[in-house]
Design a protein around this motif. Structure first.
Motif, mmCIF file in Angstrom:
data_model
loop_
_atom_site.group_PDB
_atom_site.id
_atom_site.type_symbol
_atom_site.label_atom_id
_atom_site.label_comp_id
_atom_site.label_asym_id
_atom_site.label_seq_id
_atom_site.Cartn_x
_atom_site.Cartn_y
_atom_site.Cartn_z
ATOM 1 N N LEU A 262 -28.191 30.042 -21.290
ATOM 2 C CA LEU A 262 -26.892 30.525 -20.896
ATOM 3 C C LEU A 262 -25.956 30.774 -21.928
ATOM 4 O O LEU A 262 -25.870 29.799 -22.766
ATOM 5 N N ALA A 263 -25.212 31.924 -21.848
ATOM 6 C CA ALA A 263 -24.092 32.042 -22.752
ATOM 7 C C ALA A 263 -22.885 32.740 -21.840
ATOM 8 O O ALA A 263 -23.327 33.769 -21.033
ATOM 9 N N SER A 264 -21.636 32.779 -22.378
ATOM 10 C CA SER A 264 -20.556 33.513 -22.031
ATOM 11 C C SER A 264 -20.891 34.820 -22.125
ATOM 12 O O SER A 264 -21.298 35.241 -23.313
ATOM 13 N N LEU A 292 -31.844 35.366 -21.721
ATOM 14 C CA LEU A 292 -30.381 34.961 -21.919
ATOM 15 C C LEU A 292 -29.638 35.449 -20.734
ATOM 16 O O LEU A 292 -29.409 36.507 -20.666
ATOM 17 N N ARG A 293 -29.108 34.690 -20.101
ATOM 18 C CA ARG A 293 -28.198 34.977 -18.917
ATOM 19 C C ARG A 293 -26.765 34.982 -19.339
ATOM 20 O O ARG A 293 -26.103 33.938 -19.840
ATOM 21 N N TRP A 302 -16.949 28.648 -24.598
ATOM 22 C CA TRP A 302 -17.855 27.337 -24.904
ATOM 23 C C TRP A 302 -18.560 26.904 -23.525
ATOM 24 O O TRP A 302 -18.084 25.961 -22.755
ATOM 25 N N MET A 303 -19.513 27.557 -23.188
ATOM 26 C CA MET A 303 -20.588 27.509 -22.100
ATOM 27 C C MET A 303 -21.002 26.306 -21.632
ATOM 28 O O MET A 303 -21.039 25.493 -20.853
ATOM 29 N N THR A 643 -23.640 27.720 -25.750
ATOM 30 C CA THR A 643 -24.848 27.920 -25.040
ATOM 31 C C THR A 643 -24.819 26.805 -23.789
ATOM 32 O O THR A 643 -24.195 25.802 -23.955
ATOM 33 N N ASN A 644 -25.675 26.968 -22.834
ATOM 34 C CA ASN A 644 -26.171 26.017 -22.025
ATOM 35 C C ASN A 644 -27.513 26.203 -21.358
ATOM 36 O O ASN A 644 -28.033 27.452 -21.814
#
Length: 661
Positions: A262-264, A292-293, A302-303, A643-644
């Motif tokens: 995950l990323a913004s 990647l979402r 700042w995911m 990222t997350n």
């Protein structure tokens, strides 16, 4: 899970009592027996879930509606708070009124924050356990099943009752399966008037239990309940009880397979989009299940800091774990608005989100509540689900994670948080200097990667000895405009090594990292063989440094300027100089995404890239480099911060309860 059996009924070896005269077992003696499908280790309670996901799929839309409705109220409340705050500050200037003004301000601040959290409470309250209905097949699957043993000889007069005695009753809901019922999927809520008929006792009945919320404070409720079955016939009552424990919320591990990154959704054409595009390419090349979402976080890049992915699971069909993800949003006030994506974008079938209320104090350093400051050591002896590590300032008890968050984490009774010192860092997050990699075949099955300023300094010293001291620190940079030149220190290797402040910061950082590694060695049992030292360099030229430096430029010569310059030279809180390798993304199959270091170029090669590759080669890992210099590094973050991940937490190898006794 360390349950003390003296405090709990035993699952599978249940307490039996008979009310009335003792009679031999016969067709007229009531037979009461209960068993649980989710019984695990002998001597341990059976398990059940807090059923707080949204299998009906209605809560995302509801959450968005709640936020729209709350916007005007929250703005008005903020404006009212600022007016009252200003008045109290004025009042506090009078020494005779100061103490009372401070008391009023503390109460005002708390009331304001709780009012601002109303929408969060409302969003969290939308879940499957909020009603008395089983919302379809997926919701049905989240009920832990209990069964009464068939009593084929039950007389027509026989009746039964199922109850949840004690304080735990308010925390759970019990259902009975009645196929002919008009209730959805035949599940009726068990209430005070619910009775089992003789026919049901003869056939045996199926029960389902759900938790109505996660365990938040084990001093209030530790997740334990007892279900009691009473069967009465011919004036004699037989009883059976069974103990259950709500499954804990566990944080995921890097040793679990990456399913989704995950990323913004940062679409800045100069910085954000090129970064996330490169990140997406690295994830795709690794063969991760889902591309990647990109998530609309309202501009918060700042995911990692917004929420910590967790999960809760119990034994399901065939013994495979069944459960749901449980997303834990940050209680950092600066992350509050963006962290609401757990409700508006993620919560749904098999995905739950919780709200943990926290009222910050005026002198609180909220950075410690960002979730980049929470990592989880993979499984080791005594901690089959891993152990949380979280940073703070051991010298100042007020500077650390929020008490409410620590209480929540400790109350899960599985991953007892371990404190590390992150006060020496400007941002103060664990992920700036340590991370954990799966390492199949190694002693533990994983290794810790640790930032190593000493080896980073040695890279510079070796370059100087070889006659390359005139090379600039950051080689191969793209053209930088005025916004970034102050953030990218372009001095030469010789100039850096001659700078006492730079040398001091790296020496201090090395000592602080050594102290933290010593804690991991003592508590986790790490040895040097379990640790991979990765070359790193730190600098005192943080955002605060640059702001003070800019302020000094506008000051006239004199004592005030001299004092400010002395403060500047004394600053030693650290931030990454070379983009921080440890602050990267763990992929699958021995691959790792690290920020491109932009180290000195010698013979056309980046000496830090070579040194980093060499360190990772000892683990069998391949490093993929992504340029995050302008997207995140200049803002004191790196790839992990931005990222997350969602990892595979329900595989057959993830049965945490098998080793929890």
């Amino acid at each position: 899970m360390r349950f003390r059996t003296r405090e709990l009924f035993l699952a599978g070896a249940l307490t039996v009592s008979t009310v009335g005269l003792a009679v031999p077992a016969s067709a007229t003696t009531p037979v009461a027996d209960l068993r649980a499908d989710t019984a695990t280790t002998p001597g341990q309670p059976a398990l059940f879930l807090a059923n707080i996901d949204d299998d009906a799929g209605v809560c995302k839309a509801r959450s968005k509606e709640l936020l729209v409705a709350a916007a005007g109220r929250e703005q008005a409340d903020n404006e009212s708070f600022r007016v009252q705050e200003a008045a109290l500050r004025e009042e506090a200037k009078d020494p005779a009124k100061k103490e009372e003004a401070e008391r009023k301000y503390a109460a005002l601040r708390r009331a304001h924050r709780m009012a601002q959290y109303q929408a969060d409470r409302d969003m969290a309250a939308c879940n499957d356990a909020a009603d008395t209905v089983v919302n379809g097949a997926q919701d049905e699957a989240d009920l832990a099943r209990l069964h009464t043993a068939p009593w084929a000889a039950a007389p027509a007069s026989a009746t039964g009752r199922v109850t949840v005695p004690g304080a735990g009753a308010d925390h759970v809901r019990l259902f009975i399966k009645r196929p002919k019922s008009a209730a959805p999927r035949g599940w009726e809520v068990v209430g005070p008037g619910t009775k089992l008929t003789a026919a049901e006792l003869r056939a045996g009945v199926e029960l389902g239990i759900e938790g109505r919320d996660v365990v938040r404070d084990s001093a209030v409720w530790a997740g334990r309940v007892t279900v009691r079955l009473d069967v009465t016939a011919n004036g004699v009552t037989s009883s059976r009880t069974i103990a259950l424990q709500q499954a804990p919320v566990l944080t995921q591990l890097n040793t679990q397979r990456l399913q989704e990154a995950l990323a913004s959704d940062d679409q800045d054409p100069e910085t954000g989009k090129p970064f996330t595009d490169a990140l997406a390419a690295a994830v795709k090349a690794n063969g991760v299940d889902t591309p990647l979402r990109r998530v609309d976080t309202g501009g918060d890049q700042w995911m990692q800091d917004l929420f910590e992915p967790g999960y809760a699971s119990i034994p399901g069909p065939g013994g495979k774990p069944h459960g749901m993800r449980v997303l834990i949003p940050s209680v950092n006030e600066n992350r509050h608005a963006a962290s609401r994506v757990v409700f508006t974008d993620f919560a749904g079938p098999d995905v739950a989100a919780v709200h943990i209320a926290h009222v910050p104090t005026p002198d609180e350093d909220s950075t410690y509540d960002s979730m980049g400051n929470l990592e989880t050591v993979p499984a080791y002896r005594g901690y089959p689900a891993g152990r949380i590590v979280i940073g703070g300032d051991p010298a100042d008890g007020r500077k650390g994670p929020a008490a409410e968050m620590l209480t929540f984490l400790r109350s899960q009774n599985m991953q007892k948080p371990l404190s590390l010192d992150t006060s020496w860092l400007s941002v103060g997050h664990i992920d700036e200097f340590v991370q954990f990699l799966p390492a199949p075949g190694s002693r533990l099955g994983w290794r810790a990667i640790v930032a190593d300023p000493r080896s980073g300094m040695k890279v510079l010293q070796d370059a100087k000895k070889a006659g390359h001291g005139g090379q600039i620190m950051h080689g191969g940079l793209p053209a930088l405009d005025w916004r970034y030149t102050d953030h990218v220190d372009q001095r030469s290797i010789d100039e850096f090594l001659a700078d006492p402040q730079f040398v001091h910061v790296n020496d201090r950082s090395a000592q602080k990292i050594d102290a933290n590694v010593a804690v991991l060695k003592r508590e986790v049992g790490l040895t040097d063989a379990d640790i991979v030292r990765v070359p790193a360099l730190f600098t005192a030229r943080t955002m605060d440094y640059l702001m003070l430096q800019s302020e000094i430029k506008g000051m006239k010569p004199g004592p005030d300027r001299d004092a400010a310059e002395a403060r500047l030279r004394a600053m030693d809180q650290a931030v990454a100089l070379i983009p921080g390798t440890v602050n990267g993304l763990v992929l699958n199959n021995g691959e790792y995404v690290a920020p491109k270091p932009f180290g000195p170029l010698i013979g056309g090669k980046d000496v830090f890239t070579e040194a980093i590759d060499e360190a990772f080669a000892t683990t069998g890992y391949t490093v993929r480099y992504v340029d995050d210099l302008l997207s995140t590094h200049v803002s004191e973050g790196e790839i992990h911060c931005a990222t997350n991940t969602l990892r595979a937490v329900f595989g057959t190898d993830q049965r945490w309860w098998r080793h929890s006794a």
